[in-house]
Design an enzyme around this catalytic site. Sequence first.
Site, short mmCIF file in Angstrom:
data_model
loop_
_atom_site.label_atom_id
_atom_site.label_comp_id
_atom_site.label_asym_id
_atom_site.label_seq_id
_atom_site.Cartn_x
_atom_site.Cartn_y
_atom_site.Cartn_z
N ASN A 173 -19.02 8.38 4.39
CA ASN A 173 -17.97 9.33 4.72
C ASN A 173 -18.04 10.47 3.71
OD1 ASN A 173 -15.63 10.66 5.54
ND2 ASN A 173 -14.30 9.32 4.32
N MET B 189 -18.37 13.40 8.36
CA MET B 189 -17.07 12.78 8.15
C MET B 189 -16.97 11.55 9.02
SD MET B 189 -14.10 12.48 6.91
CE MET B 189 -13.94 13.99 5.97
N CYS B 190 -16.35 10.50 8.49
CA CYS B 190 -16.24 9.24 9.22
C CYS B 190 -14.96 8.52 8.86
CB CYS B 190 -17.41 8.32 8.87
SG CYS B 190 -18.81 8.45 9.96
N GLY B 191 -14.58 7.62 9.78
CA GLY B 191 -13.66 6.56 9.44
C GLY B 191 -14.51 5.33 9.19
#
Length: 775
Positions: A84, A1-3
Site C-alpha cells: 500500500n 494504493m490498496c486496502g
Amino acid sequence: MCGICFICGPDEDGYFKQGSNDPVRADGLTDELLRNRGPDVSRRHFLTLREGLQGCMQGCVLHLRGQLTPQPVTDDDGNALLWNGEIFGGIPVEKEENDTEILFKALTGCSSEAELLSTLQAVKGPWGFIFWQASKKILWFGRDVFGRRSLLWHLPSCPQDHLILSSVALGDERFSEIPSVGIFSLDFSCPAGTTEKSPPSLTLYPWQDCVWPGTTSLVAKTEQARLEEILFSKHPCSIPVSINHSGFLTSWIPSMNPSIPSDGLQTEVESSLDKRKIEKCFQLQDGRDCTEKSSESCPEQVLADIMKANSDLDRLSDELINKLEEAVRTRVCNIPEDFHTENNGGNLPPEVTVSKAKVAILFSGGLDSSVLAALADRCVPPEEPIDLLNVAFELPARKSKPQQAKKPPKKTKAERAANRKQKEHERNQAVQCNVEQDDGSGERLEKETSASNCYIPNDLCSNRNEDPGVLCQFSSVSVHDDMSGVSSVGAGDVCVAPEQTIRPESRRSVPEGVINSCAGADKKLETHSSAVVAGCETGYSDTGKVPSQSSFDVPDRQTGRLAFSELNPRRRWNFIEIDVTQSELLQLRQDHIRRLIYPLQTVLDDSIGCAVWFASRGHGRLASDQGQPICSRARVLLCGMAADEQFAGYSRHRATFNKFGWEGLVKELQEEMWRISARNLGRDDRIITDHGKESRFPFLDEMFTRFVSNIPVHQRADLLLPRGIGEKVLLRIAAQKLGLIKTSCQPKRAIQFGSRIAKLDNSKEKGSDVCGRLS
C-alpha cells in the site's frame, strides 16, 4: 494504493480453509471499509505459516501505476507481498511499470536480512506493507517513517486469538495503530528450544535516532519491560517482543540546522525593516484593511519589503519553489484514467456532472493549499482541469439582535447650557412654522430635524411600488467612488447627502489586484471571475453591495474564493463548494465515518476526520457555473499537511518561542517531525482512501524535507514579526512570487474552525478530550 489485510490464527474452526467464502470470523476480509480502498480488483491468498497455524492475505487495489496488478503478488516459492504505497524514488520504476511488481522482485532477490531492510529503507514515498518471506518463514510489515499510510494491528491476547494486520479496523476486534518507528518482523519458524505451539517472536528494527511518538525517549534505548508497556499498553499480547540493536535503518527525517541569530534574538529580517511599519502591522493584523494611509504597512507590503531587504530569503524562496514544484510534479504525473466514470459516475443522479480532473486539492484557500494549487498548475497538462475541494458546515441560525444606538459622548456643563438654549429656540421656530403651514384641513407637513432619518422624494425612489415620500431609517449605504450627488436608492436604503458620502478609502473592498487578476481570461472563465469577486474574503462585491450571507459562508469558503481568484485564469479550475448540513453530518458520522477514525477517539480527531471525509468525497456545486451539481472523481488528492510542522505555523510554536527563544523553537520543530506519524496522517489516509482516492503530501517529500531541515529555523519563520507574516515567512515569500499576493498573508486557521464544524458540537469540549460521538 490498496486496502491490505493479513489474518492468522489456529485453524480449528476451518476459518482458513482454501476457497472458503467466509475465511474469517465476522466476515472480516469482505468488510466494506477494505473494499472501498481498492475498487479496481481484489484477491485472496492462503498461507500455511506452520503446522496448525494458517494465514490469509487480501489486497483491494486502487490502480494508479503501470499495469493493473492484483494483490497479493505471489511467486512459485511461496513468497507474497501486499503493498500500500508509492515508489517516488530510491528504486527505479519506469513509467509503464507497476511499482508493486518492481518491489516484489527486489525483496524476493534479497539473500539476507540486512539486504532486505536496505531495500525497504531506500524507498522514497509513502508506504505500508506486509511481506511473507517463505524461505525464512518470516512476516515483515511496517509503515514509512512519516506514517503516511495506515496500518493497524489486533494482537492476540491468548493462543486461540487471531493476529490481524489491516489498513482499517475489521469487524468488532480491538485495534491500535502500528507505530512508525521501524520495520517489524514476525518469525514463525521453530528455533531450537521451541515447539509448534510456541507463539511467533516479534522483532523491531528501529529507524536511526527515532523516538517514541509523543515522547523524547529514543526507541533504541528502550528497556524490555518498557518496550512491552509501550507496544501492548492498550491490549495485552501473548507474543514476545524485542528490539534488534545490531543496526539501524536510515531515517528520512534529518536533524534540524541548529543555527540561531547571532545576537540570540533579533533576526536579520527584523533588523532590516522599519520599526514603525512593523508596529503598524501589529495594529492592523485584526483589521486587514490597506487604506491609503496604511498601505506601506499592510501585511502584503511588509512581506514584499522583507523579500527586497534580505537576499538570502529571496534566494531560498526560489529554491523552495523549485524543490516543492518537483515534489508536486512527481505526485501528479502519469495518473491513469478512472475506471469508474462511465455511465455518469455510476449511481449519481443524472443532473450531476462528473469532473474529468485527475488531480484534486483539499482547498481551504489558506497558504499551504494555495501554494500547492499554484504549483500543480505548472505540472498538470494545461488542457486538464483541476478540482479545488472546499468544505463548509452549516452555520447554526443566529438570533437577530436589535441594533443599539451608540451612546453620545458626555457633554460639558457649557455645552449642556448651549444645547438647552438651542432646543428652546427650535421649539419657538416649530410653533411658528406649524401655524404658517397649516392648510386648513388639519393636516401638516412635518419638517424633519432628526439626523437619524432622511426623507426620500418620489423621484429618487427606485422601487415604484412603494408610496412616494417614504421615510427611511439608515440601514445600508450604496457607495459611489466619485462621491457625486445622491445615489439611487430604494425603500429602506439611505439617501446620503454629498458631504455625507463615504469615501472610497474607508470602505472594505476587494483589493484591486484581486479584481483584476482574471483580466484577459478566456470567455468561458468570465463567470469564474465575477463569482469569485462577489464572495471574496471581505464580503463585498465590485458594486459595493453586501451579498446575502449564506448559512455556509464560513471563513474557509471566503478565503477559498479569494485564493481562487488569484490562480491562473487560463486553467479550468473546478472550485467545488461542498456544503454539509448538520443532519447529514450526524447520520454519516454515526453510520460510517467513526469506523474510519477509529482507533483514534479525541474531539480533534472527530472534527478533522469528518471535515476531511466530506471534502475528499467531492460532492458539491460549481461556484462558477450557476451552482451546477458536480462530483469530483480525481484519484489523487494533494494535501498541505506538514507545512506548519516545518515552518512553525502553529500558535504553540509562537508560545514556545516567547518562552524559550530560538533554541526552544529548534527543539520543538525537531520533535514535531518525529511525532507527525502519530498525529494525523494514518487517520487521514483511512478517511480519504475510503472514497477510492489517494492522499499525497508534497510537503513530506523526502528531498523537500531534507532541503527544509538544512535551512536555519529563523529563516523559515521569524516570530518577532506579526501573525500572518512571521510564521512560515519563507513560504509566504514564495507564495507572493507565485502570484498569491493576498493569500500570502492569510493567518493559520485550522480546518475544524475554518469549515465551522467545531461550531456544530459542544463548544466547551477540548480537542484532547475523548469524543463521545465516536463511541
